[in-house]
Design an enzyme around this catalytic site. Structure first.
Site, PDB file in Angstrom:
ATOM      1  N   TRP A 119       9.443  -6.267  -3.941  1.00 21.46           N
ATOM      2  CA  TRP A 119       9.483  -4.906  -3.524  1.00 21.46           C
ATOM      3  C   TRP A 119       9.703  -5.249  -2.141  1.00 21.46           C
ATOM      4  O   TRP A 119       9.708  -5.649  -1.811  1.00 21.46           O
ATOM      5  CB  TRP A 119       7.454  -4.663  -3.443  1.00 21.46           C
ATOM      6  CG  TRP A 119       7.727  -3.293  -2.479  1.00 21.46           C
ATOM      7  CD1 TRP A 119       7.494  -2.131  -3.771  1.00 21.46           C
ATOM      8  CD2 TRP A 119       7.514  -2.930  -1.168  1.00 21.46           C
ATOM      9  NE1 TRP A 119       7.685  -0.801  -3.080  1.00 21.46           N
ATOM     10  CE2 TRP A 119       7.806  -1.239  -1.263  1.00 21.46           C
ATOM     11  CE3 TRP A 119       8.017  -3.417   0.105  1.00 21.46           C
ATOM     12  CZ2 TRP A 119       7.830  -0.483  -0.638  1.00 21.46           C
ATOM     13  CZ3 TRP A 119       7.404  -2.592   1.431  1.00 21.46           C
ATOM     14  CH2 TRP A 119       7.602  -1.274   1.078  1.00 21.46           C
TER      15      TRP A 119
ATOM     16  N   GLU B 218       7.975  -4.587  -8.441  1.00 21.87           N
ATOM     17  CA  GLU B 218       7.469  -4.037  -8.158  1.00 21.87           C
ATOM     18  C   GLU B 218       7.738  -2.491  -7.928  1.00 21.87           C
ATOM     19  O   GLU B 218       8.628  -2.390  -7.019  1.00 21.87           O
ATOM     20  CB  GLU B 218       6.236  -4.424  -7.092  1.00 21.87           C
ATOM     21  CG  GLU B 218       5.153  -3.561  -6.309  1.00 21.87           C
ATOM     22  CD  GLU B 218       3.988  -3.380  -5.212  1.00 21.87           C
ATOM     23  OE1 GLU B 218       3.062  -2.999  -4.955  1.00 21.87           O
ATOM     24  OE2 GLU B 218       4.878  -5.287  -4.556  1.00 21.87           O
TER      25      GLU B 218
ATOM     26  N   LYS C  63       7.286   2.190  -6.271  1.00 22.06           N
ATOM     27  CA  LYS C  63       6.843   2.636  -6.067  1.00 22.06           C
ATOM     28  C   LYS C  63       6.983   4.088  -5.990  1.00 22.06           C
ATOM     29  O   LYS C  63       7.791   4.317  -6.220  1.00 22.06           O
ATOM     30  CB  LYS C  63       6.924   2.784  -4.662  1.00 22.06           C
ATOM     31  CG  LYS C  63       5.555   3.090  -3.161  1.00 22.06           C
ATOM     32  CD  LYS C  63       6.034   2.318  -1.862  1.00 22.06           C
ATOM     33  CE  LYS C  63       4.556   2.541  -0.932  1.00 22.06           C
ATOM     34  NZ  LYS C  63       4.892   1.753  -0.094  1.00 22.06           N
TER      35      LYS C  63
ATOM     36  N   ASP D 285       0.641  -1.590  -8.991  1.00 24.67           N
ATOM     37  CA  ASP D 285      -0.365  -1.329  -7.914  1.00 24.67           C
ATOM     38  C   ASP D 285      -0.601   0.063  -7.782  1.00 24.67           C
ATOM     39  O   ASP D 285      -0.177   0.852  -7.604  1.00 24.67           O
ATOM     40  CB  ASP D 285       0.648  -1.208  -6.245  1.00 24.67           C
ATOM     41  CG  ASP D 285       0.421  -1.202  -5.234  1.00 24.67           C
ATOM     42  OD1 ASP D 285      -0.557  -0.340  -4.891  1.00 24.67           O
ATOM     43  OD2 ASP D 285       1.181  -2.201  -4.862  1.00 24.67           O
TER      44      ASP D 285
ATOM     45  N   HIS E  59       0.772   2.948  -5.673  1.00 24.63           N
ATOM     46  CA  HIS E  59       2.466   3.361  -5.800  1.00 24.63           C
ATOM     47  C   HIS E  59       2.169   4.746  -7.156  1.00 24.63           C
ATOM     48  O   HIS E  59       3.504   5.237  -7.648  1.00 24.63           O
ATOM     49  CB  HIS E  59       2.854   2.726  -6.534  1.00 24.63           C
ATOM     50  CG  HIS E  59       3.016   1.206  -5.390  1.00 24.63           C
ATOM     51  ND1 HIS E  59       3.775   0.022  -4.674  1.00 24.63           N
ATOM     52  CD2 HIS E  59       2.489   1.507  -3.988  1.00 24.63           C
ATOM     53  CE1 HIS E  59       3.873  -0.699  -3.696  1.00 24.63           C
ATOM     54  NE2 HIS E  59       2.755   0.369  -3.041  1.00 24.63           N
TER      55      HIS E  59
ATOM     56  N   HIS F  95      -2.034  -5.187  -8.256  1.00 25.53           N
ATOM     57  CA  HIS F  95      -1.278  -5.487  -7.019  1.00 25.53           C
ATOM     58  C   HIS F  95      -3.566  -4.158  -7.239  1.00 25.53           C
ATOM     59  O   HIS F  95      -3.318  -3.294  -6.825  1.00 25.53           O
ATOM     60  CB  HIS F  95      -0.964  -4.473  -6.016  1.00 25.53           C
ATOM     61  CG  HIS F  95       0.136  -5.566  -5.825  1.00 25.53           C
ATOM     62  ND1 HIS F  95       1.388  -5.591  -4.455  1.00 25.53           N
ATOM     63  CD2 HIS F  95       0.333  -7.820  -6.085  1.00 25.53           C
ATOM     64  CE1 HIS F  95       1.236  -6.895  -4.500  1.00 25.53           C
ATOM     65  NE2 HIS F  95       0.779  -7.905  -5.291  1.00 25.53           N
TER      66      HIS F  95
ATOM     67  N   ASP G 119      -1.100   5.712  -0.901  1.00 20.80           N
ATOM     68  CA  ASP G 119      -0.874   4.384  -1.243  1.00 20.80           C
ATOM     69  C   ASP G 119      -0.871   3.868   0.416  1.00 20.80           C
ATOM     70  O   ASP G 119      -0.435   3.299   1.255  1.00 20.80           O
ATOM     71  CB  ASP G 119       0.187   4.001  -0.798  1.00 20.80           C
ATOM     72  CG  ASP G 119       1.024   2.598  -0.815  1.00 20.80           C
ATOM     73  OD1 ASP G 119      -0.116   1.683  -1.775  1.00 20.80           O
ATOM     74  OD2 ASP G 119       1.572   1.657  -0.751  1.00 20.80           O
TER      75      ASP G 119
ATOM     76  N   ASP H  82      -3.925   1.843   1.382  1.00 12.57           N
ATOM     77  CA  ASP H  82      -3.794   0.687   1.166  1.00 12.57           C
ATOM     78  C   ASP H  82      -5.580   0.308   1.808  1.00 12.57           C
ATOM     79  O   ASP H  82      -6.081  -0.813   2.902  1.00 12.57           O
ATOM     80  CB  ASP H  82      -3.411  -0.617   1.410  1.00 12.57           C
ATOM     81  CG  ASP H  82      -2.395  -1.128   0.493  1.00 12.57           C
ATOM     82  OD1 ASP H  82      -2.315  -0.906  -0.150  1.00 12.57           O
ATOM     83  OD2 ASP H  82      -1.174  -0.387   1.007  1.00 12.57           O
TER      84      ASP H  82
ATOM     85  N   ASP I 152      -3.649  -6.139  -2.820  1.00 15.38           N
ATOM     86  CA  ASP I 152      -3.189  -6.153  -1.481  1.00 15.38           C
ATOM     87  C   ASP I 152      -4.008  -4.604  -1.273  1.00 15.38           C
ATOM     88  O   ASP I 152      -3.793  -2.829  -1.113  1.00 15.38           O
ATOM     89  CB  ASP I 152      -2.127  -4.841  -2.268  1.00 15.38           C
ATOM     90  CG  ASP I 152      -1.020  -4.907  -1.153  1.00 15.38           C
ATOM     91  OD1 ASP I 152      -1.078  -4.862  -0.373  1.00 15.38           O
ATOM     92  OD2 ASP I 152       0.136  -3.748  -1.834  1.00 15.38           O
TER      93      ASP I 152
END
Length: 419
Positions: free
Chosen positions: A185, A226, A228, A259, A262, A286, A294, A296, A326
């Site tokens: 990424w 990956e 985004k 993810d 993302h 993820h 995002d 997390d 993640d």
């Protein structure tokens, strides 16, 4: 084992058996699933390679909960504590900045020897290792570009770093006997609207082609890419979009990483799994909790987590999917965050395995949507918790919230003594 746990399990088994669900078989399948537990929750993504480098490249941790790991030894100690409270044998996911070395080296100079302590620890613990090049929090990423950088010299630095990362990943796979998944990424993009969207993507493709030119036996390493949607500093344009990496993965036989944070706020990766696995061989997830972007957050048992698990189980896609976590949350106990997120991920998979999938599929094919909805809803209150308790007890980890006592004791004895 607590007899109440055993009796509740027996009753639950009988209820599920009425719908043709073999609970013992589900637990056997669950025990073979490895969740890749990310190391960076333990130290707020600081790493150990650059002691004074602050976070940058769209990476941010909020909160300052005491006790974050300051060294590789402390991080491994914290991971051991978390793993002792999570059923099953799993993997640990490292970023390149977690090299355990006293050498003054840069990212493009990393070698397997700089991760030897991690490999020895993983072998002792019976764990696998996954890996990521670290294309952020570095002076050569300060302007928001790495592998798509217009400066050939800077671009070469990041290419060399990613090549080195694949070599390290291959070493992980050979030494641990478990395939390493290496995820690529990069934060590349523009804060405001660019004039030229094509050229950076052409450069990114050329860089990736060069990185992946050296073949590595997939028994030891699997490459994943990956995408985004946007990030801090790349709100208007991200070079590595979903369309870019989807196309690259298909054309170059790479795993695709999805993810949970993302994509657009109304998009969910659970709805993408069956589509992408029609065209690629392997998928990396993820699992995170984006909330409104995002950001997390620690994974909870929400609808999206359950839907991800259901997609994997209903479609029999687990053997082609690598499940990684993640999230980084500096507002709560770092060890507890791992335990909560990992246990929830495993628990969601169990819930999906305890659904009458064949019965539901038959109702759907017969256009009996009433039964499909009714059974799906009723199963939400079936006693999966009794099965989960039994699984934890047989795995030798605390049942239900009993694990929190151990984390609180560890906080007092270890974490709060770190200064």
């Amino acid at each position: 084992m607590d007899q109440r746990v055993v009796e509740s399990y027996k009753l639950a088994k009988e209820m599920y058996a009425q719908h043709g669900i073999d609970v013992d078989a589900a637990l056997e399948q669950l025990a073979n699933i490895k969740v890749s537990i990310h190391c960076w929750q333990g130290d707020d993504v600081q790493g150990f390679l650059f002691k004074d480098e602050s976070l940058s490249g769209g990476i941010a941790v909020t909160g300052s909960y005491p006790g974050r790991a300051r060294t590789a030894d402390e991080l491994r100690q914290d991971l051991e504590q978390a793993l002792s409270l999570i059923p099953g044998k799993h993997k640990v996911n490292l970023h390149a900045i977690y090299a355990d070395t006293d050498e003054q080296i840069d990212l493009d100079q990393l070698e397997p020897k700089h991760f030897a302590s991690w490999v020895e620890w993983a072998k002792e613990q019976g764990l696998g290792l996954d890996f990521n090049p670290t294309c952020f929090s570095h002076p050569k990423a300060d302007d928001g570009f790495t592998l798509s950088h217009p400066d050939e010299g800077i671009r070469k630095f990041w290419i060399d770093h990613c090549k080195a990362s694949r070599t390290i990943a291959e070493y992980f796979g050979k030494e641990t006997g478990q395939t390493c998944v290496t995820n690529f990424w990069v934060p590349d993009g523009y804060k405001d609207i660019p004039v030229d969207r094509l050229a950076p993507r052409q450069r990114l493709k050329q860089s990736l082609d060069e990185i992946f030119a050296q073949p590595i036996d997939p028994q030891y390493n699997i490459d994943a890419v990956e995408s985004k949607l946007f990030g801090i500093g790349s709100e208007s344009y991200v070079v590595g979009s979903h369309e870019f990496y989807m196309g690259y993965a298909i054309a170059n036989n790479k795993a695709l990483c999805l993810d949970a944070g993302h994509f657009h706020p109304t998009e969910v990766i659970s709805n993408k799994i069956s589509s992408v696995l029609m065209y690629i061989d392997q998928l990396l997830l993820h699992v995170s909790r984006p909330v409104r972007w995002d950001s997390d957050h620690v994974v909870i048992m929400d609808d999206e987590l359950l839907d991800i698990a259901r997609e994997l189980v209903r479609g029999k896609l687990l053997d082609r999917t690598h499940i990684g976590l993640d999230f980084f949350d500096g507002s709560i106990n770092h060890v507890a965050a791992w335990v909560i997120g990992t246990r929830n991920t495993i628990k969601a998979l169990l819930r999906a395995m305890l659904e009458p999938v064949d019965q539901l599929r038959e109702a759907e094919l017969n256009k009996d949507y009433t039964s499909r909805l009714a059974i799906t809803e009723e199963f939400k209150s079936y006693p999966f918790g009794a099965v989960w308790d039994y699984y934890c007890a047989t795995a030798g980890v605390p049942v239900r919230e009993d694990w929190l006592k151990q984390v609180k004791a560890y906080e007092q004895d270890v974490l709060l003594k770190r200064v």
